[in-house]
Design an enzyme around this catalytic site. Structure first.
Site, PDB file in Angstrom:
ATOM      1  N   ARG A  16      49.168  85.336 -19.692  1.00 16.08           N
ATOM      2  CA  ARG A  16      50.371  84.741 -20.288  1.00 16.08           C
ATOM      3  C   ARG A  16      50.273  83.222 -20.261  1.00 16.08           C
ATOM      4  NH1 ARG A  16      55.467  86.129 -17.358  1.00 16.08           N
ATOM      5  NH2 ARG A  16      56.115  84.524 -18.800  1.00 16.08           N
ATOM      6  N   ASP A  48      55.129  76.028  -9.251  1.00 15.69           N
ATOM      7  CA  ASP A  48      54.093  76.786  -9.971  1.00 15.69           C
ATOM      8  C   ASP A  48      52.719  76.612  -9.343  1.00 15.69           C
ATOM      9  OD1 ASP A  48      55.476  76.313 -13.309  1.00 15.69           O
ATOM     10  OD2 ASP A  48      56.029  77.600 -11.630  1.00 15.69           O
ATOM     11  N   ARG A  94      66.749  84.225 -11.896  1.00 15.82           N
ATOM     12  CA  ARG A  94      66.589  83.292 -13.021  1.00 15.82           C
ATOM     13  C   ARG A  94      67.750  83.376 -14.036  1.00 15.82           C
ATOM     14  NH1 ARG A  94      60.443  82.926 -14.786  1.00 15.82           N
ATOM     15  NH2 ARG A  94      61.096  80.824 -15.364  1.00 15.82           N
ATOM     16  N   LYS A 123      51.575  74.871 -21.449  1.00 15.35           N
ATOM     17  CA  LYS A 123      52.322  76.039 -21.948  1.00 15.35           C
ATOM     18  C   LYS A 123      53.826  75.746 -21.942  1.00 15.35           C
ATOM     19  CE  LYS A 123      53.341  79.477 -18.954  1.00 15.35           C
ATOM     20  NZ  LYS A 123      54.750  79.830 -18.793  1.00 15.35           N
ATOM     21  N   ASN A 124      54.317  75.157 -20.844  1.00 11.72           N
ATOM     22  CA  ASN A 124      55.763  75.018 -20.696  1.00 11.72           C
ATOM     23  C   ASN A 124      56.356  73.888 -21.524  1.00 11.72           C
ATOM     24  OD1 ASN A 124      55.663  77.218 -19.089  1.00 11.72           O
ATOM     25  ND2 ASN A 124      55.783  76.090 -17.168  1.00 11.72           N
ATOM     26  N   CYS A 144      62.992  87.963 -13.451  1.00  9.41           N
ATOM     27  CA  CYS A 144      61.573  88.334 -13.527  1.00  9.41           C
ATOM     28  C   CYS A 144      61.099  88.436 -12.091  1.00  9.41           C
ATOM     29  CB  CYS A 144      60.808  87.310 -14.327  1.00  9.41           C
ATOM     30  SG  CYS A 144      60.548  85.844 -13.400  1.00  9.41           S
TER      31      CYS A 144
HETATM   32  C1  EPZ Z   1      60.516  76.570 -15.866  1.00  6.93           C
HETATM   33  O1  EPZ Z   1      61.296  77.739 -15.643  1.00  6.93           O
HETATM   34  C2  EPZ Z   1      59.086  77.063 -16.014  1.00  6.93           C
HETATM   35  N1  EPZ Z   1      59.002  77.974 -17.141  1.00  6.93           N
HETATM   36  C3  EPZ Z   1      58.644  77.763 -14.731  1.00  6.93           C
HETATM   37  O2  EPZ Z   1      57.254  78.050 -14.884  1.00  6.93           O
HETATM   38  C4  EPZ Z   1      58.789  76.794 -13.562  1.00  6.93           C
HETATM   39  O3  EPZ Z   1      58.474  77.483 -12.370  1.00  6.93           O
HETATM   40  C5  EPZ Z   1      60.232  76.281 -13.495  1.00  6.93           C
HETATM   41  O4  EPZ Z   1      60.590  75.674 -14.747  1.00  6.93           O
HETATM   42  C6  EPZ Z   1      60.414  75.242 -12.413  1.00  6.93           C
HETATM   43  O5  EPZ Z   1      59.555  74.172 -12.636  1.00  6.93           O
HETATM   44  C7  EPZ Z   1      58.967  77.462 -18.383  1.00  6.93           C
HETATM   45  O6  EPZ Z   1      59.032  76.266 -18.575  1.00  6.93           O
HETATM   46  C8  EPZ Z   1      58.834  78.456 -19.506  1.00  6.93           C
HETATM   47  P1  EPZ Z   1      64.473  76.204 -13.829  1.00  6.93           P
HETATM   48  P2  EPZ Z   1      62.912  77.630 -15.723  1.00  6.93           P
HETATM   49  O7  EPZ Z   1      65.578  76.388 -14.785  1.00  6.93           O
HETATM   50  O8  EPZ Z   1      63.292  76.622 -16.716  1.00  6.93           O
HETATM   51  C9  EPZ Z   1      67.866  78.211 -11.142  1.00  6.93           C
HETATM   52  C10 EPZ Z   1      55.339  79.381 -15.031  1.00  6.93           C
HETATM   53  O9  EPZ Z   1      54.689  79.896 -14.113  1.00  6.93           O
HETATM   54  N2  EPZ Z   1      68.685  78.208 -12.374  1.00  6.93           N
HETATM   55  O10 EPZ Z   1      63.975  74.831 -13.547  1.00  6.93           O
HETATM   56  O11 EPZ Z   1      63.440  79.018 -15.865  1.00  6.93           O
HETATM   57  C11 EPZ Z   1      66.655  79.114 -11.258  1.00  6.93           C
HETATM   58  O12 EPZ Z   1      66.987  80.459 -10.934  1.00  6.93           O
HETATM   59  C12 EPZ Z   1      56.853  79.435 -14.966  1.00  6.93           C
HETATM   60  O13 EPZ Z   1      54.859  78.769 -16.007  1.00  6.93           O
HETATM   61  C13 EPZ Z   1      69.996  78.685 -12.312  1.00  6.93           C
HETATM   62  O14 EPZ Z   1      70.464  79.116 -11.255  1.00  6.93           O
HETATM   63  O15 EPZ Z   1      63.233  77.100 -14.260  1.00  6.93           O
HETATM   64  C14 EPZ Z   1      65.700  78.495 -10.265  1.00  6.93           C
HETATM   65  O16 EPZ Z   1      66.051  78.950  -8.970  1.00  6.93           O
HETATM   66  C15 EPZ Z   1      57.358  80.267 -13.802  1.00  6.93           C
HETATM   67  N3  EPZ Z   1      70.748  78.674 -13.447  1.00  6.93           N
HETATM   68  C16 EPZ Z   1      66.004  76.996 -10.367  1.00  6.93           C
HETATM   69  O17 EPZ Z   1      67.308  76.915 -10.963  1.00  6.93           O
HETATM   70  C17 EPZ Z   1      70.252  78.200 -14.636  1.00  6.93           C
HETATM   71  O18 EPZ Z   1      71.004  78.206 -15.636  1.00  6.93           O
HETATM   72  C18 EPZ Z   1      65.027  76.221 -11.250  1.00  6.93           C
HETATM   73  O19 EPZ Z   1      64.886  76.930 -12.449  1.00  6.93           O
HETATM   74  C19 EPZ Z   1      68.911  77.731 -14.680  1.00  6.93           C
HETATM   75  C20 EPZ Z   1      68.148  77.734 -13.533  1.00  6.93           C
END
Ligand code: EPZ
Length: 430
Positions: free
Chosen positions: A397, A305, A122, A22-23, A117
């Site tokens: 989802r 995840d 996020r 999915k991702n 969320c």
């Molecule tokens: C992706 O989310 C995935 N979603 C998430 O999967 C997954 O948990 C996550 O990566 C980590 O592997 C999709 O790919 C659609 P991040 P993403 O940016 O990209 C912080 C699922 O269950 N951060 O790697 O949003 C953030 O808050 C979902 O399929 C900032 O602070 O995750 C988090 O604490 C849930 N500022 C950490 O970094 C930013 O600009 C990692 O987030 C971006 C992120």
């Protein structure tokens, strides 16, 4: 409101096919807008998030034709405006990938600021930091990010934290920027590599995906592609824990064992047997799970995840385990639901101290988010008696036909809506 109803206590055995990631698919669909030629994408998972993004793309004028449940043809040549509507963003956060795609191709985009969320705030500050470094002016008005660049140029970007979304979004925009971009502290997840491979199949020039330094040389145009999405390592890991928790014996097809290494190692610590094949993996659950400790980390560490799924397993293990969630600040919301099933878990901040119990008993539980919902289904499969899981919208989802795949493994689970169907299920299973 649809629910899953489960009669637990059955060791699940048999074979299951894993769908596309999915991702990876969400970002690849967005990136398909970056060429005026037609892109064929297969092995798409037929899940709500994918279908919501396809709707969002159609709303901006992209042609998306379904060849079958798992294959689409995308043509982004008729994108009329680069404004992504709000309700699409409410349905799916990953619409923000359209930012990077539209900025790359049109040097402008307007996308709703994604809300937090249920697993954390996020923010997308790192995405915006990268875009700004590339000459993009961004402002936030009426809940929208309005972004445009007179000249989109390469930059040397150092991410403040490892971010999958920011890495992918910046990589997309950089693919069609003038000059070279370096992304340091890049995410290394398999889906980051898959998006880079897809972009390169359209003529982008990306090197280093899968390492923490990605180098991109911008090109003026991208061309058609025929691409297949990698298998979903999170769906695979979820089924591996299904086998572990029910004392089962499950063979998963269409997986890349390398992507599952951290999960496999933890399952071995829990006392499971794991056999790896070229594109399959077999997990045999033990009589009794062993306790261990786990900390979620960016890839190749243990995936956040998969955190709810391993926590459920440890709640049935012998001894005490510690689960540390280092990625998101609010990813233990399922714990209260598990406690209703008999789990003994204490959450302090981003640490859960889990004291294993002998058994769960079935209960009526709510799904707080996608992966927590999957974990509660796993708990129901192990529990004595009947478990009802509400709000399965969240689970759908990211999981295609979860109940059907589990029934193929011998589970007594059905998708129902309302008390009458629950009673029918109770009578059927006895
Ligand atoms: C992706 O989310 C995935 N979603 C998430 O999967 C997954 O948990 C996550 O990566 C980590 O592997 C999709 O790919 C659609 P991040 P993403 O940016 O990209 C912080 C699922 O269950 N951060 O790697 O949003 C953030 O808050 C979902 O399929 C900032 O602070 O995750 C988090 O604490 C849930 N500022 C950490 O970094 C930013 O600009 C990692 O987030 C971006 C992120």
């Amino acid at each position: 409101m649809e629910q899953y109803v489960i009669k637990g206590g059955i060791p699940l055995k048999g074979e299951v096919g894993i769908g596309g990631a999915k991702n990876a698919a969400l970002a690849i669909l967005a990136a398909a807008n970056m060429t005026d030629e037609t892109v064929r994408i297969e092995n798409l998972p037929d899940v709500r998030d994918i279908n919501a993004l396809i709707e969002a793309m159609r709303d901006i004028g992209t042609r998306v034709d379904r060849v079958d449940r798992h294959t689409v043809m995308v043509n982004g040549s008729c994108v009329e405006n680069c404004i992504v509507e709000n309700e699409n963003m409410k349905k799916i956060r990953a619409s923000y990938y359209l930012l990077g795609a539209l900025l790359g191709k049109y040097k402008k985009a307007q996308v709703p600021l994604p809300g937090g969320c249920n697993i954390g705030s996020r923010p997308i500050d790192q995405h915006l930091k990268g875009f700004k470094a590339m000459g993009v002016e961004t402002k936030i008005e009426h809940g929208f990010i309005i972004a445009k660049a007179k000249r989109l140029h390469g930059a040397h970007i150092f991410l403040d934290m490892v971010s999958v979304g920011a890495t992918i979004n910046i990589m997309m925009a950089a693919s069609m920027a003038e000059g070279n971009t370096t992304i340091e502290n890049a995410a290394k997840e398999p889906h980051v590599v898959d998006v880079a491979s897809f972009l390169n199949s359209m003529g982008a020039r990306i090197k280093g995906a899968g390492t923490d330094v990605i180098r991109v040389t911008g090109v003026q145009r991208l061309h058609k592609s025929d691409y297949s999405i990698i298998p979903d390592q999170i769906e695979a890991g979820t089924f591996m824990f299904v086998s572990a928790v029910t004392g089962g014996d499950v063979l998963l097809h269409n997986v890349i064992p390398k992507h599952l290494e951290a999960t496999t190692l933890k399952l071995l610590e829990l006392g499971c047997k794991v056999r790896e094949y070229d594109d399959a993996i077999q997990v045999i659950g033990p009589e009794k799970l062993h306790s261990t400790h786990v900390k979620t980390m960016p890839y190749p560490g243990f995936p956040t995840d998969m955190q709810p799924q391993i926590a459920v397993s440890l709640a049935l293990a012998d001894g005490t385990s510690i689960v540390t969630e280092s990625i998101f600040e609010n990813r233990f919301r399922y714990v209260d639901e598990l406690i209703r099933m008999g789990a003994s878990i204490k959450v302090e901040g981003n640490v859960a101290v889990i004291t294993g119990v002998d058994r769960f008993t079935g209960a009526h539980v709510n799904t707080p988010d996608l992966r927590a919902g999957a974990a509660l289904v796993i708990a129901g499969l192990a529990a004595e008696g009947i478990t009802i899981v509400d709000d399965i919208y969240y689970i759908e989802r990211g999981y295609e036909n979860l109940d059907r795949k589990l029934r193929q493994l011998g589970a007594k689970i059905e998708k129902v809506s309302g008390e009458k169907e629950i009673q029918k299920f109770r009578l059927k299973v006895g």
